[in-house]
Design an enzyme around this catalytic site. Structure first.
Site, PDB file in Angstrom:
ATOM      1  N   ASN A 174       0.862  -1.189   0.000  1.00 51.09           N
ATOM      2  CA  ASN A 174       0.000   0.000   0.000  1.00 51.09           C
ATOM      3  C   ASN A 174       0.898   1.240   0.000  1.00 51.09           C
ATOM      4  OD1 ASN A 174      -1.829   2.033   0.445  1.00 51.09           O
ATOM      5  ND2 ASN A 174      -2.296   1.448   2.559  1.00 51.09           N
ATOM      6  N   TRP A 175       0.961   1.896  -1.148  1.00 46.17           N
ATOM      7  CA  TRP A 175       1.856   3.064  -1.255  1.00 46.17           C
ATOM      8  C   TRP A 175       1.269   4.308  -0.613  1.00 46.17           C
ATOM      9  CZ3 TRP A 175       3.694   3.027  -7.105  1.00 46.17           C
ATOM     10  CH2 TRP A 175       4.410   1.855  -7.345  1.00 46.17           C
ATOM     11  N   LYS A 176       0.002   4.279  -0.273  1.00 45.87           N
ATOM     12  CA  LYS A 176      -0.670   5.474   0.269  1.00 45.87           C
ATOM     13  C   LYS A 176      -0.468   6.642  -0.707  1.00 45.87           C
ATOM     14  CE  LYS A 176       0.155   3.443   4.733  1.00 45.87           C
ATOM     15  NZ  LYS A 176       0.131   3.583   6.162  1.00 45.87           N
TER      16      LYS A 176
ATOM     17  N   HIS B  81      -9.376   1.055   4.694  1.00 45.08           N
ATOM     18  CA  HIS B  81      -8.107   1.248   5.389  1.00 45.08           C
ATOM     19  C   HIS B  81      -8.344   2.178   6.576  1.00 45.08           C
ATOM     20  CE1 HIS B  81      -4.048   2.553   6.304  1.00 45.08           C
ATOM     21  NE2 HIS B  81      -3.647   1.431   5.722  1.00 45.08           N
TER      22      HIS B  81
ATOM     23  N   GLU C 184      -6.750   4.595   7.692  1.00 48.49           N
ATOM     24  CA  GLU C 184      -6.565   6.026   7.399  1.00 48.49           C
ATOM     25  C   GLU C 184      -7.807   6.597   6.714  1.00 48.49           C
ATOM     26  OE1 GLU C 184      -2.817   5.649   5.398  1.00 48.49           O
ATOM     27  OE2 GLU C 184      -1.880   5.121   7.310  1.00 48.49           O
TER      28      GLU C 184
ATOM     29  N   GLU D  58      -5.250  -5.128  10.505  1.00 51.49           N
ATOM     30  CA  GLU D  58      -4.238  -4.100  10.709  1.00 51.49           C
ATOM     31  C   GLU D  58      -4.513  -3.373  12.028  1.00 51.49           C
ATOM     32  OE1 GLU D  58      -2.327  -2.922   6.737  1.00 51.49           O
ATOM     33  OE2 GLU D  58      -4.069  -1.658   7.017  1.00 51.49           O
TER      34      GLU D  58
ATOM     35  N   GLY E  81       2.522   2.052  10.684  1.00 52.57           N
ATOM     36  CA  GLY E  81       3.490   3.138  10.547  1.00 52.57           C
ATOM     37  C   GLY E  81       4.210   3.487  11.841  1.00 52.57           C
TER      38      GLY E  81
ATOM     39  N   SER F 170       3.550  -2.364  10.212  1.00 52.27           N
ATOM     40  CA  SER F 170       5.010  -2.338  10.398  1.00 52.27           C
ATOM     41  C   SER F 170       5.694  -3.639   9.967  1.00 52.27           C
ATOM     42  CB  SER F 170       5.365  -1.976  11.838  1.00 52.27           C
ATOM     43  OG  SER F 170       4.902  -0.667  12.140  1.00 52.27           O
TER      44      SER F 170
ATOM     45  N   GLY G  61       2.839  -1.265   4.281  1.00 56.71           N
ATOM     46  CA  GLY G  61       2.828   0.164   3.969  1.00 56.71           C
ATOM     47  C   GLY G  61       4.229   0.666   3.684  1.00 56.71           C
ATOM     48  N   GLY G  62       4.855   1.264   4.683  1.00 54.96           N
ATOM     49  CA  GLY G  62       6.161   1.925   4.506  1.00 54.96           C
ATOM     50  C   GLY G  62       7.195   1.069   3.795  1.00 54.96           C
TER      51      GLY G  62
HETATM   52  C1  PEP Z   1      -0.769   0.098   6.125  1.00 55.41           C
HETATM   53  O1  PEP Z   1      -0.981   1.295   6.235  1.00 55.41           O
HETATM   54  O2  PEP Z   1      -1.552  -0.642   5.485  1.00 55.41           O
HETATM   55  C2  PEP Z   1       0.421  -0.438   6.769  1.00 55.41           C
HETATM   56  C3  PEP Z   1       0.432  -1.690   7.104  1.00 55.41           C
HETATM   57  O3  PEP Z   1       1.446   0.454   7.024  1.00 55.41           O
HETATM   58  P1  PEP Z   1       2.890   0.131   7.640  1.00 55.41           P
HETATM   59  O4  PEP Z   1       3.397  -1.150   7.023  1.00 55.41           O
HETATM   60  O5  PEP Z   1       3.743   1.311   7.276  1.00 55.41           O
HETATM   61  O6  PEP Z   1       2.705  -0.019   9.113  1.00 55.41           O
END
Ligand code: PEP
Length: 258
Positions: A15-17, A101, A103, A173, A179, A218, A239-240
């Site tokens: 997920n590049w956001k 999601h 967010e 999640e 994050g 994470s 994500g990141g």
């Molecule tokens: C996400 O936002 O879907 C996610 C899992 O982010 P991160 O891996 O950065 O925690």
């Protein structure tokens, strides 16, 4: 090494956001494709911003990398300024869509009621929905994790035909792990994912065995192996760490069946 259940192909989605312009996305995918070209038995997806979708569909054609969107409206068309519909995504060649999601829920007012419509609309259009669920830190500390997950899973799947439940991917999640660099312990992850699968089994035991449940929060190359080895973890929503081709490819490697 992944321990995905029988018939469930491990799935790693990035997920590049709101990251990467088209040229940055092109640079990323040129670096990723050679790194995952020999991988077998893992579904791999990138979930870029809308404006990158066409370029990513074109650049990944013929590869094992699929392209997912990060959101969509439930209606096929209409007076919904700023929104994008499922047929718009499928016409581009997009394979699936992240829905709910945290967010979007926390920052943009996404509701379980809206998701009740979005999940079946995605399926009807031929998209694979990734329904995201998860508790806040306060909810976990208050012993409310299962109540929250039950509510989000039951609401999100309420209008999905029982026979199609296995076509929905569910991503657990925990919001406190997104994050933050804090990862759920293997015990916490397995407990939550097993609970989510049991919720699907309440509707259909057979479909619950098909349903892929992902962990997100994470995930990095260093912790992916341990999480992906858990019995109910069928992959990861990243994500990141999905923004770097080498790091993302290492997570895909960790999901590759022996
Ligand atoms: C996400 O936002 O879907 C996610 C899992 O982010 P991160 O891996 O950065 O925690």
């Amino acid at each position: 090494m992944s321990a995905t259940g029988p018939g469930r192909t491990p799935f790693i989605a990035g997920n590049w956001k709101m990251n990467k312009t088209v040229s940055e996305a092109e640079e990323f995918i040129a670096a990723l494709l050679p790194r995952v070209s020999s991988v077998q038995g893992v579904d791999v997806a990138v979930c870029p911003p809308y404006l990158d979708l066409q370029a990513m569909v074109d650049s990944t054609r013929g590869s094992r990398v699929q392209v997912y969107a990060q959101n969509m409206h439930h209606a096929a068309e209409g007076a919904f300024t700023g929104e994008v519909s499922a047929p718009m995504l499928t016409e581009l060649g997009v394979h699936g869509v992240i829905l709910g999601h945290s967010e979007r829920r926390e920052l943009f007012g996404e509701t379980d009621r809206a998701l009740q419509l979005k999940v079946p609309a995605a399926l009807a259009a031929g998209l694979v929905p990734i329904l995201c669920v998860g508790e806040t830190e306060e909810e976990r500390e208050a012993g409310d994790t299962e109540r929250k997950l039950r509510h989000q899973v039951q609401e999100g799947l309420a209008k999905v035909d029982s026979g199609r439940l296995g076509d929905v991917v569910i991503a657990y999640e925990p919001i406190w792990a997104i994050g933050s660099g804090r990862v759920a312990t293997p015990e916490q992850a397995q407990e939550a994912l097993g609970f989510i699968r049991a919720l699907v089994a309440d509707r259909s035991r057979e479909q619950a065995q098909r349903t892929r449940v992902l962990y997100g929060g994470s995930v990095k190359a260093e912790n992916a192996g341990e999480l992906l080895a858990l019995p109910d973890v069928d992959g990861a929503l990243v994500g990141g760490a999905s923004l770097d081709p080498a790091g993302f490819a290492a997570i895909v490697d960790a999901a590759t069946p022996a």
